[in-house]
Design a protein around this motif. Structure first.
Motif, PDB file in Angstrom:
ATOM      1  N   MET A  50       0.856  -1.187   0.000  1.00 42.67           N
ATOM      2  CA  MET A  50       0.000   0.000   0.000  1.00 42.67           C
ATOM      3  C   MET A  50       0.886   1.229   0.000  1.00 42.67           C
ATOM      4  O   MET A  50       1.719   1.410   0.899  1.00 42.67           O
ATOM      5  CB  MET A  50      -0.896   0.034   1.241  1.00 42.67           C
ATOM      6  N   VAL A  51       0.739   2.075  -1.027  1.00 42.96           N
ATOM      7  CA  VAL A  51       1.546   3.286  -1.141  1.00 42.96           C
ATOM      8  C   VAL A  51       0.671   4.482  -0.769  1.00 42.96           C
ATOM      9  O   VAL A  51      -0.368   4.717  -1.392  1.00 42.96           O
ATOM     10  CB  VAL A  51       2.104   3.453  -2.563  1.00 42.96           C
ATOM     11  N   LEU A  52       1.098   5.223   0.241  1.00 39.82           N
ATOM     12  CA  LEU A  52       0.354   6.375   0.746  1.00 39.82           C
ATOM     13  C   LEU A  52       1.057   7.646   0.290  1.00 39.82           C
ATOM     14  O   LEU A  52       2.219   7.882   0.653  1.00 39.82           O
ATOM     15  CB  LEU A  52       0.278   6.316   2.276  1.00 39.82           C
ATOM     16  N   PRO A 114      -7.843   2.593   4.633  1.00 43.00           N
ATOM     17  CA  PRO A 114      -8.003   1.184   4.253  1.00 43.00           C
ATOM     18  C   PRO A 114      -7.825   0.224   5.432  1.00 43.00           C
ATOM     19  O   PRO A 114      -7.243   0.576   6.470  1.00 43.00           O
ATOM     20  CB  PRO A 114      -6.891   0.976   3.233  1.00 43.00           C
ATOM     21  N   THR A 115      -8.286  -0.982   5.255  1.00 42.95           N
ATOM     22  CA  THR A 115      -8.007  -2.063   6.200  1.00 42.95           C
ATOM     23  C   THR A 115      -6.636  -2.635   5.869  1.00 42.95           C
ATOM     24  O   THR A 115      -6.337  -2.943   4.716  1.00 42.95           O
ATOM     25  CB  THR A 115      -9.064  -3.168   6.098  1.00 42.95           C
ATOM     26  N   VAL A 116      -5.791  -2.762   6.883  1.00 45.08           N
ATOM     27  CA  VAL A 116      -4.403  -3.184   6.674  1.00 45.08           C
ATOM     28  C   VAL A 116      -4.178  -4.545   7.319  1.00 45.08           C
ATOM     29  O   VAL A 116      -4.296  -4.690   8.535  1.00 45.08           O
ATOM     30  CB  VAL A 116      -3.418  -2.153   7.257  1.00 45.08           C
ATOM     31  N   SER A 117      -3.864  -5.544   6.510  1.00 37.50           N
ATOM     32  CA  SER A 117      -3.551  -6.869   7.049  1.00 37.50           C
ATOM     33  C   SER A 117      -2.100  -6.898   7.520  1.00 37.50           C
ATOM     34  O   SER A 117      -1.275  -6.078   7.116  1.00 37.50           O
ATOM     35  CB  SER A 117      -3.772  -7.938   5.974  1.00 37.50           C
ATOM     36  N   LYS A 118      -1.766  -7.890   8.356  1.00 32.86           N
ATOM     37  CA  LYS A 118      -0.430  -7.918   8.964  1.00 32.86           C
ATOM     38  C   LYS A 118       0.669  -8.221   7.937  1.00 32.86           C
ATOM     39  O   LYS A 118       1.847  -7.968   8.197  1.00 32.86           O
ATOM     40  CB  LYS A 118      -0.379  -8.915  10.106  1.00 32.86           C
ATOM     41  N   ASN A 119       0.306  -8.760   6.801  1.00 32.93           N
ATOM     42  CA  ASN A 119       1.299  -9.073   5.767  1.00 32.93           C
ATOM     43  C   ASN A 119       1.546  -7.905   4.818  1.00 32.93           C
ATOM     44  O   ASN A 119       2.295  -8.010   3.863  1.00 32.93           O
ATOM     45  CB  ASN A 119       0.832 -10.293   4.968  1.00 32.93           C
ATOM     46  N   THR A 120       0.908  -6.750   5.123  1.00 33.33           N
ATOM     47  CA  THR A 120       0.997  -5.592   4.237  1.00 33.33           C
ATOM     48  C   THR A 120       2.260  -4.778   4.506  1.00 33.33           C
ATOM     49  O   THR A 120       2.709  -4.654   5.649  1.00 33.33           O
ATOM     50  CB  THR A 120      -0.242  -4.696   4.418  1.00 33.33           C
ATOM     51  N   LYS A 148      -0.459   2.874  14.140  1.00 32.60           N
ATOM     52  CA  LYS A 148      -1.228   1.878  14.902  1.00 32.60           C
ATOM     53  C   LYS A 148      -1.240   0.511  14.221  1.00 32.60           C
ATOM     54  O   LYS A 148      -1.684  -0.474  14.812  1.00 32.60           O
ATOM     55  CB  LYS A 148      -2.667   2.362  15.079  1.00 32.60           C
ATOM     56  N   GLN A 149      -0.775   0.435  12.979  1.00 32.73           N
ATOM     57  CA  GLN A 149      -0.853  -0.813  12.219  1.00 32.73           C
ATOM     58  C   GLN A 149       0.295  -1.754  12.575  1.00 32.73           C
ATOM     59  O   GLN A 149       1.405  -1.338  12.886  1.00 32.73           O
ATOM     60  CB  GLN A 149      -0.833  -0.524  10.712  1.00 32.73           C
ATOM     61  N   ASN A 150       0.010  -3.029  12.507  1.00 33.17           N
ATOM     62  CA  ASN A 150       1.030  -4.063  12.696  1.00 33.17           C
ATOM     63  C   ASN A 150       1.591  -4.423  11.328  1.00 33.17           C
ATOM     64  O   ASN A 150       1.331  -5.493  10.779  1.00 33.17           O
ATOM     65  CB  ASN A 150       0.429  -5.282  13.380  1.00 33.17           C
ATOM     66  N   ALA A 151       2.338  -3.492  10.759  1.00 30.20           N
ATOM     67  CA  ALA A 151       2.810  -3.652   9.381  1.00 30.20           C
ATOM     68  C   ALA A 151       4.219  -3.095   9.245  1.00 30.20           C
ATOM     69  O   ALA A 151       4.652  -2.250  10.030  1.00 30.20           O
ATOM     70  CB  ALA A 151       1.870  -2.930   8.415  1.00 30.20           C
ATOM     71  N   THR A 152       4.951  -3.577   8.248  1.00 33.02           N
ATOM     72  CA  THR A 152       6.240  -2.991   7.883  1.00 33.02           C
ATOM     73  C   THR A 152       5.977  -1.636   7.223  1.00 33.02           C
ATOM     74  O   THR A 152       5.158  -1.536   6.313  1.00 33.02           O
ATOM     75  CB  THR A 152       6.996  -3.904   6.908  1.00 33.02           C
TER      76      THR A 152
END
Length: 499
Positions: A50-52, A114-120, A148-152
């Motif tokens: 996901m590119v913000l 968006p909804t962010v999955s942990k593999n994102t 707040k996301q559990n993401a790289t």
């Protein structure tokens, strides 16, 4: 490595565009290519990207990266912060992206996030070096959402919201896992307060003008192998011990002779031809047993002790006494050779600071940690304010101030000032400061100028710590391990010089 300000970096881009010549959009493409290459090498194509993107050139970078990653078979989606005022480069890259089958969503309110999955993997291309005030409204909300996301999280050029030339305590700032920046460090990357935001920093080359780099002065330099190689002086094979000077150390007391031993060993290991340790008579045996290569003295007439000495260090393990205050006062007033002031001597220095600018030379080095620095010069509210105060004091007092820490900072009487690059958290243990004092005094005794001795000494000290940590871990590292690995550090520096 020079550390340029945000303004200088913008000028570097502009100079490159004019000098090469290259269009701004093509230079952006070059930056996007470097970032996408790094991502392809380090992130699996199975992970969702996901590119913000913000509305400026940093967002333009993000759009170009999204296009390149899509072509490299990544599953990419793009989210744009709503804006009525986007940059020209942003517009060009948005049009290019829209020719591909990439999801592009404009965020109007927080409910659109968006909804962010942990593999994102989140790519932060919201705001770059142009940020000079706290972010607000939707942009700030989006940054808090990212954190707040559990993401790289991979930030492009800068973690969004972090100023390039300053430090911050709070606010809307992306906490990156990785920061992909270009060519050279920003000052903000070297300030301890900002470490929570930058994550691992990776410098990518995008072919900015070497001419601009070479001809533009910088207030700060990050010590690197090239600088150290220029400073380091290989030995003349026809030299003898007197060629490399005679260091004098005022160190140790009844309950702190370990500091004297560590300082003395480090001084000898750093290459001093002879080392004399001035101690109380009943402490001399400890030196003779621990370090047979050293000389001891308990001479009470300081002027006699100084005869034929090349450099002096005072402080490690000393008692805080009137006698030692008088000794330091005499040193500052009468000794005109290289001098290092550390540890206990720093706690005695405050009432004697007016002596410093009266010295005829600027070969005085003081080596405080943060607490000692603030005891000498007063409290500071941020890392940047502390650096600025160190610079001011180094200039007004005519000395070098080694402010010890992760990126040890060397404030000089004149620009540039240096950040060190070696060392690790394992060195946060008793006695490592004593070894640094010994190393620097040993280099001074060999004839290194004060600036060079400070830069090389701090680098050598940290490199010895890195070598030791690689062998035994950071957790197990003690000050003696640094001394044991000074030789290996010298060998590494010597090899680099001759490559």
């Amino acid at each position: 490595m020079k550390i340029f300000s945000a303004e200088q970096i913008r000028a570097w881009d502009a100079f490159t565009i004019k000098e090469e010549p290259i269009t701004g959009i093509d230079l952006m493409e070059r930056a996007a290519g470097a970032c996408s290459d790094w991502i392809r090498k380090n992130i699996a194509t199975s992970r969702k990207i996901m590119v913000l993107c913000g509305p400026g050139n940093n967002g333009g970078d993000g759009l170009a990266i999204a296009r390149l990653l899509h072509k490299a078979k990544f599953k990419v989606s793009v989210y744009l912060v709503e804006s009525t005022n986007s940059s020209e480069a942003f517009g060009v890259n948005l049009r290019r992206l829209k020719t591909l089958k990439v999801d592009v969503v404009t965020l109007h309110v927080a409910a659109d996030f968006p909804t962010v999955s942990k593999n994102t993997v989140l790519i932060d291309a919201l705001f770059g070096t142009g940020v000079n005030r706290p972010l607000k409204n939707l942009a700030a909300q989006l940054i808090h959402f990212i954190n707040k996301q559990n993401a790289t999280v991979i930030s492009i050029d800068m973690p969004s919201g972090l100023p390039a030339d300053n430090c911050v305590d709070d606010g809307a700032i992306v906490k990156a896992t990785h920061t992909l920046s270009f060519e050279t460090y920003k000052l903000t990357f070297l300030l301890p307060q900002n470490a929570v935001y930058t994550g691992s920093i990776h410098l990518l080359s995008i072919g900015l003008s070497k001419k601009y780099y070479e001809n533009t002065s910088a207030a700060f330099i990050k010590t690197d192998e090239q600088l150290v190689s220029r400073i380091y002086k290989p030995r003349n094979q026809f030299a003898h011990k007197y060629t490399f000077g005679h260091a004098l150390l005022y160190a140790g007391s009844k309950n702190m002779m370990g500091a004297a031993v560590l300082c003395s060993k480090a001084c000898i290991r750093s290459g001093a031809g002879l080392v004399t340790i001035h101690v109380e008579p009943d402490c001399e045996a400890i030196i003779h047993i621990s370090l047979p290569e050293a000389i001891t003295s308990s001479e009470k007439d300081a002027s006699k002790t100084w005869i034929k000495k090349s450099a002096i260090a005072i402080g490690p393990g000393l008692e805080k006494s009137d006698g030692n205050t008088q000794l330091l006062n005499k040193l500052l007033g009468e000794w005109q050779g290289p001098l290092v002031v550390d540890a206990t001597a720093l706690s005695l220095l405050n009432p004697l600071l007016t002596k410093l600018p009266l010295r005829k030379t600027t070969d005085l080095i003081i080596t405080p940690h943060t607490g000692e620095f603030e005891q000498l010069f007063g409290k500071t509210v941020s890392d940047l304010e502390r650096l600025q105060l160190a610079i001011q004091k180094a200039h007004s007092l005519g000395c070098y101030i080694i402010l010890k820490g992760h990126y040890t900072f060397i404030a000089c009487p004149e620009e540039p000032h240096n950040f060190n690059t070696t060392g690790n958290a394992g060195m946060a243990t008793a006695g490592t400061g004593d070894t640094l004092t010994g190393i620097i005094c040993g280099l001074l005794s060999q004839g290194y100028a004060a600036r060079d001795a400070a830069i090389l000494g701090v680098y050598l000290h940290g490199l010895a710590g890195d070598i030791a940590a690689d062998k035994i871990s950071q957790e197990a590292l003690i000050a003696s391990d640094l001394i044991d690995n000074i030789g290996a550090a010298f060998l590494e520096i010597s090899k680099k010089k001759h490559q």
